[in-house]
Design a protein around this motif. Structure first.
Motif, PDB file in Angstrom:
ATOM      1  N   ARG A 183       0.561  -1.072  -0.153  1.00 22.38           N
ATOM      2  CA  ARG A 183      -0.151  -0.484  -0.177  1.00 22.38           C
ATOM      3  C   ARG A 183       0.783   1.374   0.194  1.00 22.38           C
ATOM      4  O   ARG A 183       1.301   1.275   0.630  1.00 22.38           O
ATOM      5  N   ASN A 236       1.252   5.804  -0.951  1.00 19.83           N
ATOM      6  CA  ASN A 236       0.033   6.586  -1.263  1.00 19.83           C
ATOM      7  C   ASN A 236       0.783   8.494  -2.339  1.00 19.83           C
ATOM      8  O   ASN A 236       2.139   8.181  -2.286  1.00 19.83           O
ATOM      9  N   GLN A 265      -5.407  -2.108  -6.913  1.00 18.56           N
ATOM     10  CA  GLN A 265      -6.327  -1.021  -5.979  1.00 18.56           C
ATOM     11  C   GLN A 265      -6.426  -0.115  -6.030  1.00 18.56           C
ATOM     12  O   GLN A 265      -4.763   0.873  -6.214  1.00 18.56           O
ATOM     13  N   ASP A 301      -7.515   3.485  -4.744  1.00 20.08           N
ATOM     14  CA  ASP A 301      -9.139   4.558  -3.707  1.00 20.08           C
ATOM     15  C   ASP A 301      -9.998   5.226  -5.322  1.00 20.08           C
ATOM     16  O   ASP A 301      -9.444   5.489  -5.749  1.00 20.08           O
ATOM     17  N   ARG A 302     -11.089   5.085  -4.713  1.00 19.90           N
ATOM     18  CA  ARG A 302     -12.296   6.100  -4.758  1.00 19.90           C
ATOM     19  C   ARG A 302     -11.881   7.670  -5.235  1.00 19.90           C
ATOM     20  O   ARG A 302     -12.438   8.522  -5.832  1.00 19.90           O
TER      21      ARG A 302
END
Length: 387
Positions: free
Chosen positions: A218, A220, A261, A263-264
C-alpha cells in the motif's frame, strides 16, 4: 643676526624626510600588494551537467500487507482442549487449528436424534390413523369432521419431525465446528490462544491468519504525481505495470509488481491518493508490516538536465548547487528540482547543459573561491562523496 645652519644639520633633515616618505610609500604599496596576491585554489571534483532524454521515475514509500487476512473466531462456545499449531506456523486452508470440547455437543446431538425418532414415530402413527379414517368416511362410518381433524394432526406431527430434523442438523454442524480450521492459506500470528481458554462463539479471536503469496504493498501519491502518471498512461493499468520494489536494505526485489487497487478519491486530510500494488511472494521474503519503496516509470523528458543528487544542497528552505564559474571560481546558484532518477536529479531551472557542478568539496568553497577542478563521470558516482 641670521645664523646659517651647518651642512650636517641640513643633510640630517633631508634624510628624515626621505625616511618618512619611504615608510608611507612602503605601507601603501604593501596594503595593495596583499589584496592582489592570489589565494590558494581549493581542490574539488565536478561533473558536466548531463542533457538527455530521460524516463521519469516516481518513487513512493509503501507498506507490505497481506492480500487476505482473517481473524479466526469459534462458531461454538467452550474450552479449548487441543491446539494443533503454534504461532508463526504456515497453514493450509481447512487445516485443523484448535479443538473445542466436543462432549456438550455430542450430548446435544444424541438428545435431538432421540427427539427426532419420537416425532417420526408419532407421525407414522397419525398417518395410519389417516388411512383408517379415510376408509371409514367412504363407508359413512365416521363424520368428515373426524377425517379433517386427523389430517390436521398429521400436519402437526410432520412439522414436529421437520423441526427435530433441523435441530439434529444444527447439532451436527455444532459438533463439526468444535474443530476450528484455517479459512485460508497463510501464516498464523503469534498471539494465539492456548489450551484451557474458554472461547465465546462469534466473539473470541483465537488467532489471525495472513496470506503469504501474493502480497500487497500500500502506498500514497500526491495529486500532482497522479496527474503526471495519468497523462503518461491512460490508466493505472498502463503505468502501473512493471513496478519496482526497493527493500529496506536498498536491494531491489527481483519480481515486478502491478497496481491492483486505486482508491475512489483523494483523502481529505492529506490530499493523497491511496493505491495497492500486487507482488508475487513465492519465497515469502515479503512480510506484512515491512516498509519498502515503490518506483513507477512515467513520462519521458526530452533533453532533461541531470545532476548528481549529492551535488544538491538544502539551506534555509532553498535548494542550491555550486558550479564552476568563469575563471574556475565557485558560484552558488538557486535551482528548481524535478523528479529524482536513481542517484541523479532533474533540474528544471537554474542550470544549463554547459555548467559544471561541484560534486565533492562544495562545503569548502564559498562564492568566489578559486578552484582546482578534477572532472569526473557518472560512472565515478558509485564512490562515497567527500564534501
Amino acid at each position: 643676526m641670521f645664523i646659517q645652519p651647518s651642512m650636517s644639520l641640513r643633510m640630517r633633515g633631508v634624510a628624515l624626510c626621505a625616511g618618512v616618505l619611504a615608510l608611507l610609500t612602503l605601507t601603501g604599496c604593501g596594503g595593495k600588494q596583499s589584496t592582489d596576491l592570489p589565494s590558494q585554489a581549493v581542490a574539488v571534483k565536478a561533473m558536466q551537467v548531463l542533457q538527455q532524454a530521460t524516463p521519469v521515475t516516481y518513487e513512493f514509500i509503501g507498506e507490505v500487507e497481506a492480500r487476505d487476512e482473517a481473524q479466526v473466531r469459534a462458531r461454538v462456545s467452550g474450552n479449548i482442549t487441543a491446539k494443533m499449531v503454534k504461532g508463526g506456523d504456515a497453514v493450509k486452508q481447512g487445516q485443523p487449528l484448535f479443538q473445542i470440547d466436543r462432549r456438550p455437543y455430542e450430548a446435544a446431538q444424541s438428545d435431538y436424534q432421540a427427539q427426532l425418532a419420537e416425532a417420526e414415530a408419532a407421525l407414522s402413527r397419525v398417518r395410519r390413523d389417516v388411512v383408517r379414517y379415510q376408509t371409514l368416511v367412504t363407508q359413512q362410518a365416521v363424520a368428515q369432521q373426524m377425517v379433517d381433524n386427523i389430517l390436521a394432526e398429521e400436519q402437526q406431527a410432520l412439522a414436529r419431525v421437520n423441526a427435530s430434523q433441523a435441530r439434529v442438523e444444527q447439532a451436527r454442524i455444532d459438533l463439526e465446528d468444535t474443530t476450528v480450521v484455517s479459512p485460508l492459506n497463510g501464516r498464523v500470528d503469534v498471539e494465539t490462544l492456548s489450551e484451557g481458554n474458554f472461547v465465546q462463539a462469534g466473539q473470541t479471536i483465537l488467532a489471525t491468519i495472513s496470506s503469504l503469496d501474493p502480497v500487497r504493498v500500500r502506498f500514497n501519491m500526491s495529486e500532482t504525481e497522479y496527474l503526471r502518471l495519468a497523462r503518461a498512461g491512460n490508466s493505472a493499468a498502463e503505468w502501473g505495470e512493471g513496478l519496482v520494489l526497493i527493500l529496506g536494505d536498498g536491494v531491489r526485489y527481483p519480481l515486478p509488481g502491478k497496481v491492483e487497487q486505486v482508491d475512489r478519491g483523494l483523502a481529505q486530510q492529506t490530499g493523497t491518493l491511496a493505491l495497492k500494488a500486487l507482488f508475487e511472494n513465492p519465497d515469502q521474503l515479503l512480510v506484512p508490516g515491512m516498509f519498502a519503496r515503490i518506483q513507477a516509470t512515467g513520462e519521458i523528458r526530452a533533453n532533461a538536465l541531470l545532476v548528481p543528487q549529492r551535488a544538491v544542497q538544502e539551506l534555509l528552505g532553498k535548494t542550491l548547487i555550486t558550479v564552476v564559474a568563469a575563471g574556475d571560481k565557485a558560484e552558488t546558484r538557486p535551482v528548481t528540482l524535478g523528479p529524482r532518477i536513481g542517484n541523479m536529479q532533474i533540474v528544471e531551472e537554474g542550470l544549463t547543459s554547459q555548467d559544471r557542478v561541484i560534486v565533492e568539496g562544495f562545503m569548502k568553497t564559498p562564492p568566489g573561491t578559486p578552484l582546482a577542478v578534477t572532472m569526473i563521470t557518472p560512472d565515478d558516482l558509485s564512490q562515497p562523496a567527500a564534501k
